[in-house]
Scaffold this motif. Structure first.
Motif, PDB file in Angstrom:
ATOM      1  N   LYS A  88       0.805  -1.219   0.000  1.00 49.62           N
ATOM      2  CA  LYS A  88       0.000   0.000   0.000  1.00 49.62           C
ATOM      3  C   LYS A  88       0.840   1.272   0.000  1.00 49.62           C
ATOM      4  CE  LYS A  88      -4.109  -1.974   2.244  1.00 49.62           C
ATOM      5  NZ  LYS A  88      -5.191  -1.437   1.399  1.00 49.62           N
ATOM      6  N   VAL A  89       2.121   1.179   0.377  1.00 49.79           N
ATOM      7  CA  VAL A  89       2.991   2.365   0.306  1.00 49.79           C
ATOM      8  C   VAL A  89       3.859   2.334  -0.948  1.00 49.79           C
ATOM      9  CG1 VAL A  89       3.019   2.645   2.804  1.00 49.79           C
ATOM     10  CG2 VAL A  89       4.847   1.331   1.696  1.00 49.79           C
ATOM     11  N   GLY A  90       3.623   1.324  -1.816  1.00 47.67           N
ATOM     12  CA  GLY A  90       4.376   1.241  -3.062  1.00 47.67           C
ATOM     13  C   GLY A  90       5.703   0.533  -2.947  1.00 47.67           C
ATOM     14  N   ALA A  91       5.978  -0.071  -1.790  1.00 54.01           N
ATOM     15  CA  ALA A  91       7.238  -0.786  -1.582  1.00 54.01           C
ATOM     16  C   ALA A  91       7.074  -2.255  -1.960  1.00 54.01           C
ATOM     17  CB  ALA A  91       7.688  -0.654  -0.133  1.00 54.01           C
ATOM     18  N   ALA A  92       8.187  -2.972  -1.995  1.00 54.87           N
ATOM     19  CA  ALA A  92       8.189  -4.408  -2.260  1.00 54.87           C
ATOM     20  C   ALA A  92       8.650  -5.134  -1.010  1.00 54.87           C
ATOM     21  CB  ALA A  92       9.114  -4.741  -3.424  1.00 54.87           C
ATOM     22  N   TYR A  93       8.025  -6.262  -0.716  1.00 56.06           N
ATOM     23  CA  TYR A  93       8.438  -7.017   0.464  1.00 56.06           C
ATOM     24  C   TYR A  93       9.382  -8.155   0.071  1.00 56.06           C
ATOM     25  CZ  TYR A  93       4.517 -10.140  -0.812  1.00 56.06           C
ATOM     26  OH  TYR A  93       3.641 -10.980  -1.469  1.00 56.06           O
ATOM     27  N   VAL A  94      10.246  -8.499   1.020  1.00 58.16           N
ATOM     28  CA  VAL A  94      11.243  -9.554   0.818  1.00 58.16           C
ATOM     29  C   VAL A  94      11.091 -10.557   1.962  1.00 58.16           C
ATOM     30  CG1 VAL A  94      13.685 -10.099   0.489  1.00 58.16           C
ATOM     31  CG2 VAL A  94      12.796  -7.849  -0.205  1.00 58.16           C
ATOM     32  N   PRO A  95      10.354 -11.652   1.763  1.00 56.43           N
ATOM     33  CA  PRO A  95      10.197 -12.638   2.834  1.00 56.43           C
ATOM     34  C   PRO A  95      11.485 -13.419   3.054  1.00 56.43           C
ATOM     35  CG  PRO A  95       8.988 -13.315   0.870  1.00 56.43           C
ATOM     36  CD  PRO A  95       9.585 -11.993   0.559  1.00 56.43           C
ATOM     37  N   LEU A 110      -0.239   0.641  16.241  1.00 57.52           N
ATOM     38  CA  LEU A 110      -1.108   0.654  15.066  1.00 57.52           C
ATOM     39  C   LEU A 110      -2.384   1.469  15.280  1.00 57.52           C
ATOM     40  CD1 LEU A 110      -0.878  -2.958  13.570  1.00 57.52           C
ATOM     41  CD2 LEU A 110       0.308  -0.871  12.867  1.00 57.52           C
ATOM     42  N   GLY A 111      -2.859   1.511  16.517  1.00 57.82           N
ATOM     43  CA  GLY A 111      -4.084   2.252  16.794  1.00 57.82           C
ATOM     44  C   GLY A 111      -3.985   3.746  16.502  1.00 57.82           C
ATOM     45  N   LYS A 112      -2.758   4.248  16.358  1.00 58.87           N
ATOM     46  CA  LYS A 112      -2.566   5.674  16.069  1.00 58.87           C
ATOM     47  C   LYS A 112      -2.855   6.024  14.612  1.00 58.87           C
ATOM     48  CE  LYS A 112       1.253   6.175  19.408  1.00 58.87           C
ATOM     49  NZ  LYS A 112       2.689   6.574  19.537  1.00 58.87           N
ATOM     50  N   TYR A 113      -2.934   5.015  13.767  1.00 53.86           N
ATOM     51  CA  TYR A 113      -2.982   5.283  12.330  1.00 53.86           C
ATOM     52  C   TYR A 113      -4.370   5.017  11.757  1.00 53.86           C
ATOM     53  CZ  TYR A 113       2.006   5.370  13.090  1.00 53.86           C
ATOM     54  OH  TYR A 113       3.250   5.676  13.575  1.00 53.86           O
ATOM     55  N   SER A 114      -4.631   5.679  10.645  1.00 56.41           N
ATOM     56  CA  SER A 114      -5.948   5.636  10.017  1.00 56.41           C
ATOM     57  C   SER A 114      -6.310   4.229   9.570  1.00 56.41           C
ATOM     58  CB  SER A 114      -5.987   6.573   8.809  1.00 56.41           C
ATOM     59  OG  SER A 114      -7.206   6.424   8.101  1.00 56.41           O
ATOM     60  N   GLU A 115      -7.588   3.904   9.733  1.00 53.71           N
ATOM     61  CA  GLU A 115      -8.087   2.620   9.265  1.00 53.71           C
ATOM     62  C   GLU A 115      -8.429   2.660   7.783  1.00 53.71           C
ATOM     63  OE1 GLU A 115     -11.379   1.477  11.655  1.00 53.71           O
ATOM     64  OE2 GLU A 115     -10.192   1.267  13.504  1.00 53.71           O
ATOM     65  N   GLN A 116      -8.374   3.859   7.199  1.00 50.23           N
ATOM     66  CA  GLN A 116      -8.715   4.012   5.790  1.00 50.23           C
ATOM     67  C   GLN A 116      -7.495   3.782   4.900  1.00 50.23           C
ATOM     68  OE1 GLN A 116     -11.985   4.440   4.983  1.00 50.23           O
ATOM     69  NE2 GLN A 116     -12.209   4.233   7.215  1.00 50.23           N
ATOM     70  N   ALA A 117      -7.727   3.262   3.707  1.00 52.47           N
ATOM     71  CA  ALA A 117      -6.639   2.992   2.774  1.00 52.47           C
ATOM     72  C   ALA A 117      -6.012   4.296   2.295  1.00 52.47           C
ATOM     73  CB  ALA A 117      -7.163   2.203   1.575  1.00 52.47           C
ATOM     74  N   PRO A 118      -4.689   4.345   2.154  1.00 52.96           N
ATOM     75  CA  PRO A 118      -4.035   5.545   1.609  1.00 52.96           C
ATOM     76  C   PRO A 118      -4.406   5.726   0.148  1.00 52.96           C
ATOM     77  CG  PRO A 118      -2.469   3.735   1.770  1.00 52.96           C
ATOM     78  CD  PRO A 118      -3.725   3.265   2.444  1.00 52.96           C
ATOM     79  N   GLN A 119      -4.438   6.952  -0.286  1.00 46.99           N
ATOM     80  CA  GLN A 119      -4.770   7.265  -1.672  1.00 46.99           C
ATOM     81  C   GLN A 119      -3.476   7.353  -2.483  1.00 46.99           C
ATOM     82  OE1 GLN A 119      -8.033   7.366  -2.779  1.00 46.99           O
ATOM     83  NE2 GLN A 119      -8.356   6.633  -0.677  1.00 46.99           N
ATOM     84  N   ASN A 120      -3.241   6.344  -3.297  1.00 41.99           N
ATOM     85  CA  ASN A 120      -2.032   6.298  -4.116  1.00 41.99           C
ATOM     86  C   ASN A 120      -2.392   5.849  -5.521  1.00 41.99           C
ATOM     87  OD1 ASN A 120      -0.074   6.952  -2.032  1.00 41.99           O
ATOM     88  ND2 ASN A 120      -0.520   4.932  -1.167  1.00 41.99           N
ATOM     89  N   ASP A 121      -1.505   6.111  -6.436  1.00 42.76           N
ATOM     90  CA  ASP A 121      -1.720   5.718  -7.822  1.00 42.76           C
ATOM     91  C   ASP A 121      -0.439   5.077  -8.351  1.00 42.76           C
ATOM     92  OD1 ASP A 121      -2.889   5.359 -10.284  1.00 42.76           O
ATOM     93  OD2 ASP A 121      -2.440   7.377 -10.994  1.00 42.76           O
ATOM     94  N   PHE A 122      -0.154   3.871  -7.837  1.00 44.12           N
ATOM     95  CA  PHE A 122       1.062   3.177  -8.228  1.00 44.12           C
ATOM     96  C   PHE A 122       0.795   2.296  -9.450  1.00 44.12           C
ATOM     97  CE2 PHE A 122       1.692   3.407  -3.447  1.00 44.12           C
ATOM     98  CZ  PHE A 122       2.505   4.536  -3.516  1.00 44.12           C
TER      99      PHE A 122
END
Length: 545
Positions: free
Chosen positions: A76-83, A150-162
């Protein structure tokens, strides 16, 4: 062609079925709405600490609900994860971390020991984020923040256009030089496969499907995003169940699974202990395998007991995203020697059989298997040389950008138009679903400094056992060097699944006319021991385990 990004597919399903159970793991379960909220809050946390589009987030986390939420939050932030495989030695993981240079390392309690070892091996500029629900520090690891916030942050999805061409994740596989290779997989790669697979297999909302592979294995991608994009419930399989065949079978029954998807080795393991009853798993609709050859005796065992289930073989390397071809087994094989085809290409994919001049070979003749199409990875992470060697221009066209991937497999197309796998053309093998470069094992043995020379080969042990990793070696000096010591020392350098099962000491390794190690001769020696006295070979393997 444009497809929806993975986090968008999951978010849209959460809107359609917010109260439906999305994931079950042990005693914990989460519905689609709560999973989406957690992923959104994780994205807010990552954004606050500076994670942005194009960054990497390493996951030192076991398979679980928090890990999947972490994946979605990363996307959701446009990053890639590395498991990361938590069972891998710190020295190997350090090479992965050094390569991908993560902005953030998400660490669960189960990954803290490994992280502590990494911090001893080298410095990292990554921000450490704990997935523990409690703020704490063990003296070695002091996370900058954690899921307790986590409770400090918005429950709504960020608005991005990736873009859908952005990397979704980087999966590190075995490398022949001893350095793991990072395969970059984009949103488009995964979403395109899902579009075909979920339609072909007829996914229906409310189904219960397995999540057997570990997160660092690309097959898990199909389970996770196939389920979460179509409203299915994903039942994550605890690794502990792999050690207890009867309990695993009972878990499948109690979970009322409609789909099982795994590497063949676990199916072979269950067959070996005869834990599948006649007409077992009544809710199951389909059984799918991928990652290596399924022994035909194992397939016969399963098909005889589950006549109500459809059986499908998938084929494809990590570089081509999950799978590139499929074969639905229409009837139970009559002969245990029958070989199962890898079938026909999935939609948007293409299989080619070419000779050394990149010319098509006639049907029935063996050649090198190449893959083309929408599933091809952009290449290896920060390794243009390896990328150019494996992903070559399509020889059939002069159009710029058209590529095919050399799998390193040998195969042919039969008279019915089905592709068939013959074997590896190089030193790479598949063992228990893992793709292993034998050269990486040799490099690790050489690094120990206790052998004068060594050679690692893969030997088909037949039947249920699959490919056995065998090591021939010459000790350096007169010291006390035993297979047990070699194996234990080697375990600090490579994952357990890469450890040789068979060992043999030589005064000098066999050589060919060119003075090179004669690997074919070594393979024949091990093959002779396995096939002439398999019980003795198995006993020796157990003694060194």
């Amino acid at each position: 062609m444009t497809v929806k990004r993975l986090e968008c597919l999951v978010a849209e399903q959460a809107q359609r079925t917010p109260d439906q159970c999305a994931i079950v793991f042990g005693d914990r379960r989460v519905n689609f709405a709560d999973l989406e909220v957690q992923a959104n809050q994780i994205s807010g946390l990552l954004t606050r600490i500076g994670c942005k589009q194009g960054d990497r987030v390493c996951l030192l986390m076991p398979k679980g609900i928090d890990a999947i939420a972490g994946m979605l939050g990363t996307l959701k932030v446009g990053a890639a994860y590395v498991p990361i495989d938590l069972e891998s030695p710190a020295t190997r993981v350090q090479r992965i971390v050094d390569s991908c240079e993560p902005r953030v390392i998400l660490v669960a309690p189960e990954g803290e020991k490994l992280l502590s070892e990494l911090l001893v091996l080298g410095n990292t500029d990554s921000t450490i984020v704990s997935t523990s629900r409690t703020k704490k520090s063990d003296g070695k690891i002091t996370p900058a923040t954690g899921f307790w916030e986590l409770g400090k942050y918005s429950e709504q999805a960020p608005q991005n256009d990736f873009a859908d061409t952005d990397p979704a994740h980087i999966l590190f596989t075995s490398g022949s030089t001893g350095v793991p290779k990072g395969v970059v997989i984009t949103h488009r790669n995964v979403a395109s496969f899902l579009e075909w697979a979920t339609d072909y297999f007829g996914f229906e909302q409310g189904e219960q499907i397995s999540g057997h592979p570990p997160l660092h294995f690309d097959l898990s991608t199909f389970d996770i995003y196939g389920a979460l994009s179509r409203g299915l419930t994903l039942h994550l399989v605890s690794p502990k169940l792999n050690l207890l065949a009867p309990i695993l079978a009972e878990w499948i029954r109690s979970s009322r699974l409609t789909q099982w998807f795994s590497v063949p080795s676990i199916m072979t393991y269950m067959a070996k202990f005869d834990v599948v009853r006649q007409n077992d798993f009544p809710e199951m609709k389909r059984l799918i395998w991928c990652g290596e050859v399924l022994p035909t005796p194992t397939l016969i065992y399963w098909m005889q007991r589950l006549p109500h289930v459809t059986f499908t073989n998938l084929y494809g390397p990590t570089e081509a995203t999950i799978a590139s071809s499929y074969y639905a087994v229409k009837r139970c094989p009559e002969d245990s020697q029958d070989e199962i085809p890898i079938g026909t290409p999935c939609a948007g994919e293409e299989l080619l059989v070419l000779d050394e001049h990149l010319k098509s070979v006639p049907d029935g003749e063996i050649g090198d298997l190449y893959i083309g199409g929408i599933g091809l990875s952009p290449g290896y992470w920060r390794d243009a040389t390896k990328t150019d060697m494996a992903f070559i221009p399509d020889p059939r066209t002069s159009k710029s950008g058209e590529r095919i991937y050399k799998t390193g497999d040998l195969g042919f197309r039969d008279q019915h138009g089905f592709f068939r796998y013959v074997g590896r053309a190089d030193s790479q093998i598949k063992s228990r679903g893992h793709r292993i470069e034998l050269g990486e094992i040799e490099s690790a043995i050489n690094a120990l400094g206790c052998t004068r020379e060594s050679a690692v080969v893969g030997v088909d042990s037949g039947g249920f056992e699959g490919v056995a990793i065998c090591c021939a070696y010459v000790r350096d000096g007169a010291g006390d060097l035993t297979p047990v010591r070699l194996r234990n020392d080697l375990a600090s350098l490579i994952p357990r699944y890469m450890l040789p099962a068979r060992w043999k000491e030589f005064e000098v390794l066999p050589k060919n006319a060119n003075g090179k190690i004669d690997r074919r001769k070594i393979r024949e020696i091990f093959d002779g021991e396995l096939n002439t006295n398999p019980e003795k070979a198995d006993a020796r393997s157990e003694e060194t385990a």
